[in-house]
Design a protein around this motif. Structure first.
Motif, PDB file in Angstrom:
ATOM      1  N   UNK A 309       0.578  -0.042   1.843  1.00  0.00           N
ATOM      2  CA  UNK A 309       0.729  -0.382   0.667  1.00  0.00           C
ATOM      3  C   UNK A 309       2.023  -1.596   0.991  1.00  0.00           C
ATOM      4  N   UNK A 310       2.983  -1.019   1.187  1.00  0.00           N
ATOM      5  CA  UNK A 310       3.884  -2.706   1.788  1.00  0.00           C
ATOM      6  C   UNK A 310       3.038  -4.023   2.179  1.00  0.00           C
ATOM      7  N   UNK A 311       2.046  -4.243   2.164  1.00  0.00           N
ATOM      8  CA  UNK A 311       1.110  -5.336   2.545  1.00  0.00           C
ATOM      9  C   UNK A 311       1.210  -5.526   1.577  1.00  0.00           C
ATOM     10  N   UNK A 312       0.739  -5.083   0.486  1.00  0.00           N
ATOM     11  CA  UNK A 312      -0.831  -5.476  -0.624  1.00  0.00           C
ATOM     12  C   UNK A 312       0.749  -5.283  -2.231  1.00  0.00           C
ATOM     13  N   UNK A 313       1.672  -5.126  -2.359  1.00  0.00           N
ATOM     14  CA  UNK A 313       3.229  -5.665  -3.442  1.00  0.00           C
ATOM     15  C   UNK A 313       2.979  -6.326  -3.305  1.00  0.00           C
ATOM     16  N   UNK A 350       6.109 -10.238   5.255  1.00  0.00           N
ATOM     17  CA  UNK A 350       5.580 -11.902   4.454  1.00  0.00           C
ATOM     18  C   UNK A 350       5.474 -11.746   3.844  1.00  0.00           C
ATOM     19  N   UNK A 351       4.307 -12.694   2.725  1.00  0.00           N
ATOM     20  CA  UNK A 351       3.622 -12.536   1.143  1.00  0.00           C
ATOM     21  C   UNK A 351       2.509 -11.363   2.281  1.00  0.00           C
ATOM     22  N   UNK A 352       2.159 -10.992   0.322  1.00  0.00           N
ATOM     23  CA  UNK A 352       0.906  -9.746   0.261  1.00  0.00           C
ATOM     24  C   UNK A 352      -0.153 -10.307   0.969  1.00  0.00           C
ATOM     25  N   UNK A 353      -0.356  -9.631   1.612  1.00  0.00           N
ATOM     26  CA  UNK A 353      -2.053  -9.914   2.584  1.00  0.00           C
ATOM     27  C   UNK A 353      -2.714  -9.073   2.812  1.00  0.00           C
ATOM     28  N   UNK A 354      -3.784  -8.981   1.990  1.00  0.00           N
ATOM     29  CA  UNK A 354      -5.059  -7.997   2.427  1.00  0.00           C
ATOM     30  C   UNK A 354      -5.205  -7.203   3.145  1.00  0.00           C
TER      31      UNK A 354
END
Length: 533
Positions: A309-313, A350-354
């Motif tokens: 979730x942290x990677x996705x927001x 970092x920046x959002x990363x799928x």
């Protein structure tokens, strides 16, 4: 419109204004006519929270901003911030090298508004009462480091602490430490309803309909003796259902001040289309918003799900789409402007990363899509909250890794349900009890925390938080707070989202607005007056 922009210093204290633009600096009582302020903050009595204005039974900005006008505390954070100074006390100080014994002497001649004298025993009663009641909706956790309280005569009270705590003077400046009269408050029971009686700047009378406060009249307390200067004789606080209704009342002159909470659209309109008869006061804010997780709930129990979730927001898109220039992305529990702030979540994710979200779930063997509900409160943090959670839902579902529903609930039911761990994931806001990094850490991570979270970091609870409190110079604890923030980013018991600014709109004959609301959203009605601007 006169626009007042407060440029504030980034210090461990309460972001003190160092520059105030257009507007008068002189205040005054303005005679007997009440100053009328509007707010969307709701004060409601329910079966779960029958005593919303009892300091032992409440822990939110809406109710604390009522209590602080009426109950007096030993200490107070001075106008503009900094180290707490005596208020009901004439002096207070640590009396040992370990910051474990704190001694206060009351001002002579203090009385409650009914004329009863205020004594050291009343202070002892008030603090012990909060701890003994230990209401799940209250803030007794702020006082859990008190080992014992002694009194010496009528004026001296001594607090013995279990461990060193340089933040203790700040805690004595919060409404949880408000001094109450034992004749009006029972030792083991909360005081139901909407009466508050103390020795503070005002007395109050609440008008109530269907167990909701519609209006509160604050009248200057003629018996008040303390450090605060009261610049008016009466303030009426009117509750509105939404910011639009409150804005119309300001336009018509039915209210003089528009407090919490203005909508982003109103702020944009006032900024782009100013009016000569209305001031907009802007200041950096210490408010934060975040997602919290019940780390025992099956859907988010695995740390990998929370990390995904942290990677996705996408915080930047969330802020831009919903709040515009009134907020900024936040990558830590501790906001910018408070010493010890770091960008631990950005450093970790970092920046959002799928692709990174997919990897962390795949490596943990998590079957996707992960299903859960995002819960939010419909009437506590402003009208943009629903759009915020719709945006979060859209972001998470767009990854294909999550199947998220959203559900809104009124605060009066939301808060008890959150404490009872009925929500897997839920949105919350935080306004600091006092302007110190400890107050952005301990309420979420320490024993007896505000969220009733099952998450435990032994290193944080047993080592880092106690170590941080030993530092009298709070900046010296920055490395310790940096470590705590890194642990939070690794484990994700909460996910910081954004940090908001503070705005107040007022008619141009109202003075003191820049002091009446501070960056922590604390309302100090005694600062309001009338004069030319």
């Amino acid at each position: 419109m006169n626009r007042k922009t407060l440029v504030l210093t980034a210090v461990a204290g309460l972001l003190a204004p160092v520059l105030a633009g257009c507007g008068g600096a002189e205040g005054g009582s303005g005679g007997d006519a009440a100053i009328v302020v509007g707010t969307t903050d709701q004060v409601v009595a329910t079966k779960e929270v029958p005593a919303p204005l009892d300091p032992a039974s409440t822990y939110d900005t809406s109710t604390w901003n009522v209590i602080r006008q009426t109950l007096q505390t030993l200490m107070a954070v001075p106008r503009g911030g900094g180290v707490p100074v005596p208020e009901a006390a004439s002096k207070c100080a640590f009396t040992d090298n370990e910051d474990e014994s704190y001694r206060c002497t009351l001002r002579e001649g203090l009385t409650f508004s009914n004329g009863d004298p205020v004594t050291a025993d009343d202070v002892k009663f008030s603090i012990e009462r909060v701890v003994d009641i230990n209401d799940p909706n209250g803030a007794a956790g702020l006082l859990n480091n008190i080992d014992a309280i002694d009194t010496n005569g009528d004026l001296e009270v001594i607090f013995h602490l279990k461990t060193s705590d340089a933040t203790f003077p700040y805690k004595l400046a919060t409404p949880i430490a408000g001094v109450v009269n034992p004749k009006q408050y029972e030792a083991k029971k909360v005081r139901k309803g909407f009466d508050v009686d103390g020795s503070g700047p005002y007395t109050l009378k609440a008008e109530v309909k269907n167990d909701k406060v519609t209006k509160i009249v604050f009248t200057k307390n003629p018996k008040y003796k303390g450090a605060l200067k009261v610049n008016n004789n009466k303030v009426e606080r009117i509750t509105f259902d939404d910011p639009d209704a409150m804005g119309k009342a300001l336009d018509k002159g039915d209210i003089g001040v528009m407090l919490r909470t203005m909508s982003p659209e109103q702020i944009k309109t006032m900024t782009e289309h100013p009016r000569d008869d209305i001031d907009l006061t802007e200041m950096p804010g210490l408010e934060i918003r975040y997602l919290a997780f019940d780390t025992s709930a099956p859907s988010v129990k695995n740390k990998a799900v929370r990390q995904a979730i942290a990677y996705s927001v996408d915080r930047n898109k969330l802020v831009n789409d919903v709040y515009g220039t009134t907020a900024e992305s936040l990558y830590s529990l501790i906001p910018s402007g408070i010493s010890g702030h770091t960008n631990s979540f950005f450093n970790q994710y970092g920046d959002p990363s799928l692709s990174k979200a997919q990897t962390v779930l795949r490596n943990a063997g998590i079957k996707t899509p992960v299903e859960f509900t995002l819960n939010y409160t419909t009437d506590h943090y402003g009208p943009a909250t629903k759009k915020e959670f719709q945006t979060l839902q859209s972001q998470l579902n767009a990854t294909g890794l999550f199947k998220v529903q959203i559900k809104g609930t009124e605060w009066s039911a939301f808060r008890p349900a959150e404490v009872a761990r009925k929500y897997e994931v839920f949105g919350m806001g935080w306004f600091p009890d006092f302007p110190d990094p400890d107050n952005y850490v301990a309420p979420f991570l320490d024993k007896g925390n505000f969220l009733n979270s099952p998450y435990v970091s032994a290193e944080t609870q047993n080592l880092l938080i106690p170590e941080s409190r030993k530092e009298a110079n709070r900046a010296d604890a920055s490395d310790t707070f940096g470590r705590i923030q890194d642990i939070v980013a690794r484990d994700v018991p909460v996910l910081p989202l954004w940090q908001g600014k503070q705005y107040v709109a007022s008619r141009d004959d109202i003075t003191g607005v820049e002091w009446a609301v501070n960056s922590a959203a604390e309302v100090n009605l005694w600062e309001l007056g009338r004069g030319s601007s």
